[in-house]
Design a protein around this motif. Structure first.
Motif, PDB file in Angstrom:
ATOM      1  N   ASP A   1      76.859  84.944  39.368  1.00 28.47           N
ATOM      2  CA  ASP A   1      76.870  86.396  39.335  1.00 28.47           C
ATOM      3  C   ASP A   1      78.234  86.858  38.845  1.00 28.47           C
ATOM      4  N   ALA A   2      78.229  87.852  37.951  1.00 31.18           N
ATOM      5  CA  ALA A   2      79.471  88.367  37.381  1.00 31.18           C
ATOM      6  C   ALA A   2      79.791  89.732  37.957  1.00 31.18           C
ATOM      7  N   ALA A   3      81.028  89.898  38.407  1.00 30.09           N
ATOM      8  CA  ALA A   3      81.497  91.191  38.912  1.00 30.09           C
ATOM      9  C   ALA A   3      81.821  92.111  37.745  1.00 30.09           C
ATOM     10  N   ALA A   4      82.167  93.344  38.053  1.00 24.75           N
ATOM     11  CA  ALA A   4      82.472  94.309  37.003  1.00 24.75           C
ATOM     12  C   ALA A   4      83.636  93.873  36.139  1.00 24.75           C
ATOM     13  N   ASP A   5      84.581  93.113  36.724  1.00 23.59           N
ATOM     14  CA  ASP A   5      85.719  92.648  35.932  1.00 23.59           C
ATOM     15  C   ASP A   5      85.439  91.333  35.225  1.00 23.59           C
ATOM     16  N   GLY A   6      84.213  90.835  35.326  1.00 25.31           N
ATOM     17  CA  GLY A   6      83.813  89.609  34.648  1.00 25.31           C
ATOM     18  C   GLY A   6      84.013  88.346  35.443  1.00 25.31           C
ATOM     19  N   THR A   7      84.669  88.407  36.581  1.00 23.31           N
ATOM     20  CA  THR A   7      84.847  87.196  37.379  1.00 23.31           C
ATOM     21  C   THR A   7      83.519  86.775  37.998  1.00 23.31           C
ATOM     22  N   LEU A   8      83.430  85.479  38.329  1.00 21.43           N
ATOM     23  CA  LEU A   8      82.149  84.868  38.662  1.00 21.43           C
ATOM     24  C   LEU A   8      82.086  84.362  40.096  1.00 21.43           C
ATOM     25  N   THR A   9      80.873  84.391  40.627  1.00 24.81           N
ATOM     26  CA  THR A   9      80.558  83.779  41.916  1.00 24.81           C
ATOM     27  C   THR A   9      79.314  82.924  41.731  1.00 24.81           C
ATOM     28  N   HIS A  10      79.390  81.670  42.184  1.00 26.48           N
ATOM     29  CA  HIS A  10      78.235  80.788  42.027  1.00 26.48           C
ATOM     30  C   HIS A  10      77.081  81.298  42.883  1.00 26.48           C
ATOM     31  N   ALA A  11      75.899  81.438  42.246  1.00 25.82           N
ATOM     32  CA  ALA A  11      74.747  82.003  42.942  1.00 25.82           C
ATOM     33  C   ALA A  11      73.654  80.976  43.202  1.00 25.82           C
ATOM     34  N   ALA A  12      73.459  80.055  42.272  1.00 23.57           N
ATOM     35  CA  ALA A  12      72.358  79.106  42.421  1.00 23.57           C
ATOM     36  C   ALA A  12      72.549  77.959  41.442  1.00 23.57           C
ATOM     37  N   ALA A  13      71.765  76.900  41.668  1.00 21.53           N
ATOM     38  CA  ALA A  13      71.723  75.782  40.741  1.00 21.53           C
ATOM     39  C   ALA A  13      70.263  75.434  40.494  1.00 21.53           C
ATOM     40  N   LEU A  14      69.822  75.510  39.268  1.00 21.90           N
ATOM     41  CA  LEU A  14      68.440  75.205  38.908  1.00 21.90           C
ATOM     42  C   LEU A  14      68.356  73.728  38.533  1.00 21.90           C
ATOM     43  N   ASP A  15      67.571  72.974  39.244  1.00 19.15           N
ATOM     44  CA  ASP A  15      67.439  71.531  39.007  1.00 19.15           C
ATOM     45  C   ASP A  15      66.312  71.303  38.002  1.00 19.15           C
ATOM     46  N   LEU A  16      66.699  71.078  36.740  1.00 16.99           N
ATOM     47  CA  LEU A  16      65.723  70.992  35.657  1.00 16.99           C
ATOM     48  C   LEU A  16      65.553  69.586  35.106  1.00 16.99           C
ATOM     49  N   GLY A  17      66.559  68.732  35.269  1.00 21.44           N
ATOM     50  CA  GLY A  17      66.504  67.413  34.666  1.00 21.44           C
ATOM     51  C   GLY A  17      66.600  67.492  33.155  1.00 21.44           C
ATOM     52  N   GLY A  18      66.503  66.345  32.511  1.00 21.48           N
ATOM     53  CA  GLY A  18      66.456  66.296  31.055  1.00 21.48           C
ATOM     54  C   GLY A  18      67.758  66.514  30.333  1.00 21.48           C
ATOM     55  N   PHE A  19      68.883  66.477  31.038  1.00 16.99           N
ATOM     56  CA  PHE A  19      70.203  66.661  30.430  1.00 16.99           C
ATOM     57  C   PHE A  19      70.306  68.036  29.760  1.00 16.99           C
ATOM     58  N   PRO A  20      70.301  69.115  30.538  1.00 14.91           N
ATOM     59  CA  PRO A  20      70.325  70.467  29.966  1.00 14.91           C
ATOM     60  C   PRO A  20      71.499  70.676  29.021  1.00 14.91           C
ATOM     61  N   ALA A  21      71.206  71.311  27.886  1.00 16.24           N
ATOM     62  CA  ALA A  21      72.216  71.557  26.852  1.00 16.24           C
ATOM     63  C   ALA A  21      72.142  73.031  26.454  1.00 16.24           C
TER      64      ALA A  21
END
Length: 862
Positions: free
Chosen positions: A140-160
Motif C-alpha cells: 500500500d502506498a501513502a500519499a507521499d509514495g512510501t510503502l507498507t507491505h500489505a500481502a504476498a500472493l503465492d503464485l509459483g512459476g517464478f513471477p516476472a
C-alpha cells in the motif's frame, strides 16, 4: 648475429637490409610512451568515473547509489517518487527514491526479487514480482509514495513481468519458470486462470483496447501475442535475433515496441497485423563489419514511451546510455549518458522526468580484506538510479558525450603509422597498429587460470602498484609468476571485466557478456536454477565466440580445456573439431595436476604439432579445494599451478617456435583475494622474445584489450564493440627481441594434504569442486588458512563469533537453496558435461580423457 638478422628481416623486409635500407633512410614506426590519460586507473576521477576496461561514466542529472543490481523501475502517479526493484546478489528489495532530491526514502528488503513492478492508476498500490520465491508482494502506498507491505500472493512459476488492467481489477503475471501468463483477481488475490505459452514469460505489456498482451521471453527469439479473451496465444512473432526483453504498448493500441537485447535493435509491431512494422539497429554505423552491419555489443534492455511527446526511450545497457528515438519512425534523436549498465527506464506522467536504473551503477572500488565484511565484488556491486529533467536537455550533446565515453579506450593511446617510411611497419615484435600489419608473432598462447586479484598474487612483487599486505599467495608459493612478471612484461592496471567466473569465461571466449547472462547469473549463483544457460543459445552472444571467429576467418587454433564455446559451429565446422579431447581431464578438472596438463599441451604443440596460430590453455588448479579432507593443501595446488605455468613457458621458450610466439597469462576472474586499487584488477603477464624485458605497463587494459591485440596480430577484424574500441597492449612489446629461454623455477611447496581439523575444513568438506566458484566462503577459508583467521566481518568470521549459526553457513555451502556459490556454475560446466557426454555417445570412435572430478568431501567422483 641471430638478433640482427631477425630484426632486419622483420622490420625492413619491405625495402631490404644493409646498405639499401640505409640509403632509403627507413624510419621505425613505434608507439609513443603511454600518455597520462592511458594510465588512469579504474574508479572515480575528476569529471567522472573510469570503468574497468577504460570506458568513462558521466551520468546526466541526479545520480543516486542504491546498491545491489536494480533492474526495474516505475514512477508513482500520485507522488514524486520512483519505485526501484533491486535483484542484486546480496541485496534484494524494493526502494522508494525521491525524484526531487534523489534520496532513498525507503529501502525495503525482500527475500527474493526479480523483474516485475506494477503500480495502480491512482498510485495507491504497488505490486512487485518475487521470482524464485513464487510470490508477488503487494504494498500500500501513502500519499507521499512510501510503502507498507500489505500481502504476498503465492503464485509459483517464478513471477516476472507484471501488467495491470486499466481498471486495476486484474493483474497479469509473466511466469518465467513455467511458461505461463497468470491472470490474478486483485480483489481476492487468486489466480483465475493461467494461459500456457510456448516460451518463458519475462516482460508483459497490455495493448489498450484490444484485450491482448504481448510477452517477451528474454531467453528465446520469439515474442508471443496473447488473446486474453480466448486465453490463448494468437500469434508468435520472430524477433530475428536472441533475447527480446523490454516491451511497451502505445496508448492508442496500434503499436507495441520491443527491445531485442542480442539483436541490438528495437522493433515496432503493428498490433492489427501482429507483424513487425519497423526496425531500428542501435549500433554505430562507423563501427561496422565487412558487410557494413554495425558491430554488436549494445544490449538494448528497458523501454519507456512518451506517446504525447512522440519519443521512445531505450536503455542501451552495454553502452551506459539511454537512446532517444522518434516513436513514429524509430529515427535516432540523441542519447542521454547514465551510470554503468542501465537496465530499465521510466517516465513520470508528464513525460518531464526520466528515471533509469543502472544495474552496476558505480562499480565496486577497492576490495580490502581487513575492515571490509563483504566476501567479493558480487556483494560490492553498487547499483544506482539516474534522474534526468528532460525539458531543455540537449540530446545531440548527450549523444556526443555517450560516444566520447564509449570511444575513450580507443583514443587514450593513439598509435598510427600513416606517413611512415615503412608501411605497414611495426618494428620488431610490436603489435601492428592495424590488422594485417607485419609482426614476427605467428603464435598466440592464452593461458587462463582461476580467480585471483592482482594484489593476491603480485602484491609483493616489489615493482608495479602492489600492496604486499594483501599478497595471499605471494612469491613463497608462486615463484614462477613472479619471475615471469619480472623478466618479461606485466600489467599492473589490467582488469577482468566480470564479477564472477561465469562472466569471466564468457569474456575470455567472446570479449562480451550478453544481457541475458548479466542478469541470469545472479539467479543461478543464488541457487535459483537456470544453471545451463551460458552454454545454451540464450546465454551465448548471437555473434558467437572467438573460436567461431577464428573458424570464420580461416585461422588455425587448438583449445585445451575450455568448455565454454566448445560446441559452437561456423560454416559447417565445429569448435569441437579444434578441441583436444585428450587434454588431461578434458575440461575443468582440478584433480588432475596442472603440471600434467602443461606437459601435455607443450608436447602436443612442440613435439607433435602442428603449432596453430592461436592456443587456449586452461590451468585451473589455483582455484584449490580449500582445506577439505583428503585434498592437497591450497598452497600445494597453487604451487602446482604456478610450476605448470612456468613449465609451459619453459617448454615453448626452448622450442623452435619461440622466435614467433607470445604467451598471455591471465586469471579468469578476481574472486579470490583483495585489491587496493579495484576489485576487478587482476594479472596479465606477457612472455615472448618480443616482450619488453622487466617492463611494468601502467596502461589501463582489460580482457577486450587481449582480443584486440590478438586480432591485430592475426590480421582479424574485431568481433564486437568492446574489442573494436579496446586499448591494445601496445606497451608490452619492444623493438628488439631477446631469445633467451625461460627455465621454470622449482616448486616451493610439496604435495601435502590438508591435516584433520584444518581451518575451515567443515565448510570445505561441503563444497563442490567439480567446477569453478561453486562455494560461497572459499575465499574466506583460504585467507583463514594462510593468515590464521578469516577476514574480519566476513560470514565465516561472523560464524566463529556466534553471529551466524554454523549449520546455516554449512547449509549455504551445500544447499542449492542457500545464498552461496554451491551448485551455481552449472551454467558453464555441468550442463556442458552432460552435453559433452551425449556428444561422445554420438561419436563412439572419439576417445577423451574422462578422469573423475571431485565433488564434496574430497572423495566422490562425478
Amino acid at each position: 648475429m641471430r638478433l640482427r638478422i631477425a630484426v632486419c628481416a622483420l622490420v625492413l623486409s619491405a625495402v631490404g637490409c644493409g646498405s639499401e635500407a640505409t640509403r632509403l633512410n627507413v624510419v621505425e614506426c613505434a608507439p609513443p610512451a603511454p600518455p597520462a590519460e592511458a594510465v588512469v586507473k579504474a574508479g572515480p576521477q575528476p569529471g567522472g568515473l573510469i570503468l574497468p576496461g577504460g570506458r568513462a561514466l558521466t551520468p546526466a542529472g541526479l545520480h543516486t547509489p542504491v546498491g545491489g543490481f536494480p533492474v526495474d523501475v516505475r514512477v508513482s502517479p500520485r507522488a514524486a517518487v520512483a519505485y526501484v526493484g533491486n535483484s542484486g546478489y546480496a541485496k534484494r528489495g524494493l526502494q522508494v527514491v525521491d525524484l526531487t532530491s534523489g534520496a532513498v526514502l525507503q529501502d525495503l528488503p525482500r527475500a527474493e526479487a526479480f523483474l516485475g513492478l506494477a503500480v495502480t492508476a491512482d498510485g495507491g498500490r504497488v505490486y512487485a514480482a518475487g521470482g524464485y520465491s513464487g510470490l508477488v508482494d503487494v504494498y500500500d502506498a501513502a500519499a507521499d509514495g512510501t510503502l507498507t507491505h500489505a500481502a504476498a500472493l503465492d503464485l509459483g512459476g517464478f513471477p516476472a513481468g507484471l501488467a495491470l488492467a486499466a481498471d486495476d481489477a486484474t493483474l497479469y503475471v509473466g511466469q518465467f519458470g513455467s511458461n505461463g501468463l497468470a491472470v490474478v483477481d486483485t480483489a481476492s488475490g487468486t489466480v483465475t486462470r493461467t494461459i500456457s505459452l510456448p516460451l518463458q514469460a519475462y516482460g508483459v505489456a497490455l495493448v489498450p483496447g484490444r484485450a491482448e498482451a504481448y510477452v517477451t521471453p528474454f531467453g528465446d527469439t520469439r515474442i508471443a501475442a496473447v488473446d486474453l479473451a480466448a486465453a490463448q496465444v494468437a500469434a508468435v512473432i520472430d524477433a530475428g535475433a536472441g533475447n527480446p526483453l523490454g516491451v511497451v504498448a502505445a496508448p492508442d493500441g496500434g503499436r507495441v515496441y520491443v527491445s531485442v537485447a542480442d539483436g541490438d535493435r528495437v522493433l515496432a509491431i503493428d498490433t492489427a497485423t501482429r507483424t513487425v512494422a519497423a526496425t531500428v539497429a542501435l549500433g554505430d554505423p562507423a563501427l561496422a563489419d565487412a558487410d557494413g552491419a554495425p558491430l554488436p555489443g549494445v544490449s538494448p534492455t528497458g523501454l519507456a514511451l512518451d506517446a504525447a511527446g512522440g519519443r521512445l526511450y531505450v536503455a542501451r545497457a552495454a553502452d551506459n546510455a539511454i537512446a532517444v528515438l522518434d516513436a513514429a519512425t524509430l529515427a535516432p534523436l540523441g542519447a542521454i549518458p547514465t551510470g554503468w549498465y542501465p537496465s530499465a527506464v521510466a517516465l513520470d506522467a508528464a513525460g518531464a522526468t526520466l528515471v533509469a536504473t543502472n544495474a552496476k551503477g558505480l562499480g565496486t572500488g577497492p576490495l580490502g580484506i581487513y575492515g571490509m565484511g563483504d566476501e567479493s565484488g558480487k556483494e560490492l556491486m553498487n547499483g544506482s538510479v539516474s534522474i534526468v529533467t528532460l525539458a531543455g536537455y540537449d540530446l545531440a550533446a548527450g549523444a556526443a558525450t555517450v560516444d566520447a565515453n564509449l570511444h575513450r579506450p580507443a583514443q587514450v593511446y593513439p598509435y598510427s603509422c600513416a606517413g611512415s617510411a615503412v608501411v605497414p611497419p611495426t618494428a620488431g615484435g610490436r603489435t601492428p597498429p592495424a590488422a594485417g600489419g607485419r609482426t614476427p608473432i605467428e603464435h598466440i598462447v592464452l593461458v587462463v587460470r582461476e580467480n585471483k586479484t592482482y594484489d593476491s598474487l603480485l602484491g609483493d612483487l616489489g615493482v608495479g602498484d602492489g600492496d604486499p599486505s594483501l599478497a595471499m599467495f605471494g612469491e613463497d608459493v608462486t615463484p614462477n609468476i613472479h619471475a615471469l612478471a619480472r623478466r618479461f612484461a606485466h600489467h599492473d592496471n589490467f582488469y577482468n571485466d566480470g564479477e564472477t567466473s561465469v562472466q569471466g569465461h564468457l569474456w575470455l571466449t567472446s570479449s562480451f557478456v550478453n544481457d541475458y547472462m548479466e542478469r541470469i547469473w545472479l539467479e543461478d549463483y543464488r541457487g535459483h536454477g537456470f544453471g545451463d544457460q551460458s552454454v545454451q543459445k540464450a546465454g551465448q552472444p548471437d555473434f558467437g565466440t572467438f573460436f567461431t571467429h577464428l573458424i570464420r576467418h580461416g585461422v588455425s587454433f587448438t583449445n585445451f580445456g575450455e568448455v565454454v564455446g566448445s560446441f559452437g559451429e561456423e560454416a559447417g565446422d565445429s569448435v569441437m573439431n579444434h578441441t583436444d579431447l585428450n587434454y588431461p581431464g578434458v575440461f575443468f578438472n582440478t584433480d588432475v595436476p596442472d603440471e600434467e596438463k602443461a606437459r601435455y599441451a607443450a608436447e602436443a604443440l612442440v613435439d607433435r604439432g602442428p603449432f596453430p596460430q592461436f592456443v587456449y590453455v586452461l590451468l585451473p588448479n589455483d582455484h584449490t579445494h580449500g582445506t577439505s579432507r583428503n585434498s592437497l593443501t591450497p598452497e600445494a595446488m597453487i604451487s602446482d599451478n604456478d610450476y605448470a605455468t612456468g613449465l609451459l613457458v619453459e617448454r615453448l621458450s626452448k622450442s623452435r617456435y619461440w622466435d614467433s610466439t607470445a604467451i598471455f597469462i591471465v586469471e579468469d576472474d578476481p574472486q579470490q583475494g583483495a585489491d587496493h586499487v579495484e576489485y576487478h584488477r587482476s594479472i596479465c603477464v606477457v612472455a615472448s622474445p618480443w616482450a619488453k624485458r622487466g617492463h611494468v605497463s601502467p596502461v589501463h587494459t582489460s580482457f577486450p584489450s587481449l582480443f584486440r591485440t590478438f586480432e591485430l596480430i592475426l590480421g582479424l577484424p574485431p568481433m564486437n564493440r568492446f574489442d573494436a574500441l579496446a586499448t591494445p597492449l601496445w606497451d608490452a612489446f619492444g623493438p628488439t627481441a631477446d631469445f633467451e629461454p625461460y627455465t621454470a623455477l622449482p616448486r616451493t611447496v610439496a604435495d601435502t594434504r590438508n591435516p584433520a581439523g584444518a581451518p575451515g575444513q567443515a565448510l570445505s568438506d561441503r563444497m563442490d569442486f567439480s567446477g569453478p566458484d561453486r562455494n560461497p566462503d572459499l575465499g574466506a577459508v583460504l585467507w583463514w588458512a594462510r593468515r590464521g583467521a578469516p577476514p574480519p566481518g566476513s560470514r565465516v568470521a561472523r560464524m566463529l563469533a556466534g553471529e551466524v549459526p554454523p549449520t546455516t553457513v554449512a547449509a549455504a555451502a551445500a544447499d542449492a537453496d542457500g545464498d552461496g556459490d554451491d551448485e551455481r556454475e552449472r551454467d558453464v560446466y555441468d550442463r556442458s558435461w552432460r552435453r559433452f557426454e551425449a556428444w561422445l555417445a554420438a561419436h563412439p570412435g572419439v576417445k577423451a580423457d574422462l578422469r573423475p572430478r571431485r565433488t564434496r568431501a574430497g572423495a566422490l567422483p562425478r
